[in-house]
Design a protein around this motif. Structure first.
Motif, PDB file in Angstrom:
ATOM      1  N   ARG A 178     -52.008  -1.360  71.153  1.00 26.86           N
ATOM      2  CA  ARG A 178     -52.399   0.310  71.844  1.00 26.86           C
ATOM      3  C   ARG A 178     -53.464   0.224  71.972  1.00 26.86           C
ATOM      4  O   ARG A 178     -54.546   0.533  70.887  1.00 26.86           O
ATOM      5  CB  ARG A 178     -51.686   1.423  72.008  1.00 26.86           C
ATOM      6  CG  ARG A 178     -49.790   1.032  72.622  1.00 26.86           C
ATOM      7  CD  ARG A 178     -50.168   1.873  73.296  1.00 26.86           C
ATOM      8  NE  ARG A 178     -48.577   2.253  74.604  1.00 26.86           N
ATOM      9  CZ  ARG A 178     -47.367   1.935  74.005  1.00 26.86           C
ATOM     10  NH1 ARG A 178     -46.914   2.914  72.460  1.00 26.86           N
ATOM     11  NH2 ARG A 178     -46.532   1.845  74.590  1.00 26.86           N
ATOM     12  N   THR A 209     -43.387  -4.637  82.134  1.00 29.30           N
ATOM     13  CA  THR A 209     -43.462  -3.308  81.313  1.00 29.30           C
ATOM     14  C   THR A 209     -41.620  -2.898  81.524  1.00 29.30           C
ATOM     15  O   THR A 209     -41.213  -3.262  82.311  1.00 29.30           O
ATOM     16  CB  THR A 209     -43.733  -2.215  81.795  1.00 29.30           C
ATOM     17  OG1 THR A 209     -42.840  -0.880  80.697  1.00 29.30           O
ATOM     18  CG2 THR A 209     -43.857  -0.972  82.862  1.00 29.30           C
ATOM     19  N   ASP A 257     -40.371  -0.183  81.288  1.00 30.84           N
ATOM     20  CA  ASP A 257     -39.830   1.288  81.763  1.00 30.84           C
ATOM     21  C   ASP A 257     -39.881   1.153  83.116  1.00 30.84           C
ATOM     22  O   ASP A 257     -39.356   2.727  83.848  1.00 30.84           O
ATOM     23  CB  ASP A 257     -41.065   2.082  81.252  1.00 30.84           C
ATOM     24  CG  ASP A 257     -40.897   2.459  80.165  1.00 30.84           C
ATOM     25  OD1 ASP A 257     -40.424   1.772  78.949  1.00 30.84           O
ATOM     26  OD2 ASP A 257     -43.252   2.768  79.473  1.00 30.84           O
ATOM     27  N   GLU A 263     -35.343   8.888  76.351  1.00 33.39           N
ATOM     28  CA  GLU A 263     -36.245  10.047  75.199  1.00 33.39           C
ATOM     29  C   GLU A 263     -36.801  11.031  75.875  1.00 33.39           C
ATOM     30  O   GLU A 263     -37.440  11.592  75.223  1.00 33.39           O
ATOM     31  CB  GLU A 263     -37.385   8.775  74.772  1.00 33.39           C
ATOM     32  CG  GLU A 263     -38.605   7.942  75.560  1.00 33.39           C
ATOM     33  CD  GLU A 263     -38.931   6.877  74.629  1.00 33.39           C
ATOM     34  OE1 GLU A 263     -38.920   6.513  73.421  1.00 33.39           O
ATOM     35  OE2 GLU A 263     -39.871   5.645  75.667  1.00 33.39           O
ATOM     36  N   HIS A 300     -36.871   0.228  69.300  1.00 33.86           N
ATOM     37  CA  HIS A 300     -37.289  -0.998  69.451  1.00 33.86           C
ATOM     38  C   HIS A 300     -36.720  -2.295  69.874  1.00 33.86           C
ATOM     39  O   HIS A 300     -36.862  -2.831  70.032  1.00 33.86           O
ATOM     40  CB  HIS A 300     -38.546  -1.286  68.264  1.00 33.86           C
ATOM     41  CG  HIS A 300     -39.778   0.097  68.718  1.00 33.86           C
ATOM     42  ND1 HIS A 300     -39.670   1.241  67.791  1.00 33.86           N
ATOM     43  CD2 HIS A 300     -41.039   0.128  69.401  1.00 33.86           C
ATOM     44  CE1 HIS A 300     -40.746   1.745  68.343  1.00 33.86           C
ATOM     45  NE2 HIS A 300     -41.459   0.518  69.492  1.00 33.86           N
ATOM     46  N   ARG A 328     -36.387  -3.583  73.330  1.00 35.26           N
ATOM     47  CA  ARG A 328     -37.766  -4.683  73.317  1.00 35.26           C
ATOM     48  C   ARG A 328     -38.258  -5.859  72.934  1.00 35.26           C
ATOM     49  O   ARG A 328     -39.370  -6.125  72.814  1.00 35.26           O
ATOM     50  CB  ARG A 328     -39.143  -3.740  73.316  1.00 35.26           C
ATOM     51  CG  ARG A 328     -40.783  -3.600  74.322  1.00 35.26           C
ATOM     52  CD  ARG A 328     -41.537  -2.029  73.963  1.00 35.26           C
ATOM     53  NE  ARG A 328     -41.979  -2.263  72.869  1.00 35.26           N
ATOM     54  CZ  ARG A 328     -43.031  -1.672  72.321  1.00 35.26           C
ATOM     55  NH1 ARG A 328     -43.092  -0.588  72.886  1.00 35.26           N
ATOM     56  NH2 ARG A 328     -43.741  -0.757  71.276  1.00 35.26           N
TER      57      ARG A 328
HETATM   58  O1  F6P Z   1     -44.475   1.718  77.707  1.00 39.68           O
HETATM   59  C1  F6P Z   1     -43.354   0.999  76.421  1.00 39.68           C
HETATM   60  C2  F6P Z   1     -42.462   1.352  75.999  1.00 39.68           C
HETATM   61  O2  F6P Z   1     -41.774   0.955  75.273  1.00 39.68           O
HETATM   62  C3  F6P Z   1     -41.835   2.710  76.258  1.00 39.68           C
HETATM   63  O3  F6P Z   1     -40.756   3.306  76.698  1.00 39.68           O
HETATM   64  C4  F6P Z   1     -41.898   3.718  75.338  1.00 39.68           C
HETATM   65  O4  F6P Z   1     -41.536   5.097  75.152  1.00 39.68           O
HETATM   66  C5  F6P Z   1     -42.929   3.116  74.493  1.00 39.68           C
HETATM   67  O5  F6P Z   1     -43.275   2.344  74.586  1.00 39.68           O
HETATM   68  C6  F6P Z   1     -43.218   3.235  72.576  1.00 39.68           C
HETATM   69  O6  F6P Z   1     -44.145   2.845  71.685  1.00 39.68           O
HETATM   70  P1  F6P Z   1     -44.330   3.226  70.777  1.00 39.68           P
HETATM   71  O7  F6P Z   1     -44.057   1.126  69.909  1.00 39.68           O
HETATM   72  O8  F6P Z   1     -45.432   3.021  70.569  1.00 39.68           O
HETATM   73  O9  F6P Z   1     -43.514   3.450  69.500  1.00 39.68           O
END
Ligand code: F6P
Length: 296
Positions: free
Chosen positions: A24, A78, A80, A175, A225, A228
């Motif tokens: 990021r 994403t 999201d 969240e 996570h 993800r």
């Molecule tokens: O934007 C993708 C995302 O997975 C969101 O859903 C979540 O809020 C954020 O990233 C989490 O970010 P990090 O990996 O920095 O905790």
């Protein structure tokens, strides 16, 4: 950086994450950031940059195209699903599948022990994952950022359900879900180094409050996570392949400053500027007319 040729991309289809590595951050956050970007383009002889990401990455891509005239094409990626201008982003379907699998598994404990299970999924500004996984997983209630909730109404749904002899319930919480003002104590906001609110943990607050207000044994699960990671669904592999082909076509056409987007099952280029600084909220028709029908 690394050359992304056929050999280095081999075996990529079933892999999650990124081969290149990612973080990021924005060149706009550093004094010399833009100069470094320009220097990298010159040094490496880059003809085109394909930026694959969500709202943050695509906004920076658009700015770099406008400010430095860089040859950039965007691809919406994403979990999201909240990028304006496209019907779907890749990663979303995989996250929904993982969340749905988790909810299916949580039904076992909820039903064996007569418990309320509060499941938190990702979605800071939009409740796409929560809405889809909640519908697919048969949630008793789905709480999303687009629709501030009143916990007393959620508790009422749970009580009615118990009165009908169903003692197990799943409440899916995005969240970023927020209570209606004055209906529940909020939580202190924590920010990450990029100024994003660091979320996660809403489910815990809600689970405590549900147990306190209803007396029903309540537990919470934060998927975090896990949503993800892992291997992408076949749907996401096909979607990202289609986006990849369209992105290369856009590069050959010199469609700089554009993003490939899904519109009614057609992949088309749209100006990146359409998406900058905006978040695509959940389809409220889907939430109110489909998801809500099964609440309680
Ligand atoms: O934007 C993708 C995302 O997975 C969101 O859903 C979540 O809020 C954020 O990233 C989490 O970010 P990090 O990996 O920095 O905790």
């Amino acid at each position: 950086w690394m050359p992304l040729d056929v050999a280095s991309s081999r075996g990529m289809l079933p892999r999650g994450g990124t081969l290149l590595g990612t973080r990021r951050g924005s060149p706009y956050d550093h004094t010399a950031g833009l100069d470094q970007v320009r220097a990298a383009f010159d040094e490496l002889g880059i003809d085109a940059l394909v930026v694959i990401g969500g709202n943050g990455s695509l906004s920076v891509a658009s700015l770099l195209h406008n400010d430095l005239g860089l040859p950039i094409v965007g691809v919406p990626k994403t979990i999201d699903n909240d990028v304006v201008g496209t019907d779907i982003t890749f990663g979303f379907n995989t996250a929904v599948q993982i969340a749905t699998d988790a909810i299916d598994r949580l039904h076992t404990t909820a039903e064996s022990h007569d418990r309320v299970m509060v499941v938190e999924v990702m979605g800071r500004h939009s409740g796409w994952i929560a809405t889809h996984a909640g519908i697919a997983g048969g949630a008793t209630a789905i709480l999303i950022p687009e629709n501030p909730f009143d916990l007393d109404e959620v508790c009422e749904l749970l009580r009615n359900r118990h009165e009908r002899g169903r003692y197990a319930s799943i409440v899916v919480v995005a969240e970023g879900a927020t209570p209606k003002e004055g209906t529940m104590a909020g939580r202190d906001k924590v920010f990450d180094q990029f100024g994003h609110v660091r979320l996660g943990g809403m489910a815990e607050t809600i689970a405590h409050a549900i147990e306190e207000r209803t007396g029903f044994e309540t537990r919470m699960v934060l998927l975090g996570h896990i949503q993800r990671g892992g291997t992408p669904t076949a749907f996401d592999r096909v979607l990202s392949t289609r986006y990849g082909i369209a992105a290369i076509d856009a590069v050959h056409a010199g469609a700089w400053g554009h993003m490939v987007a899904m519109r009614a099952n057609e992949v088309v280029p749209i100006p990146l500027s359409e998406t900058v600084g905006r978040t695509r909220p959940v389809d409220m028709h889907l939430y109110h007319e489909v998801a809500e029908v099964f609440f309680g």
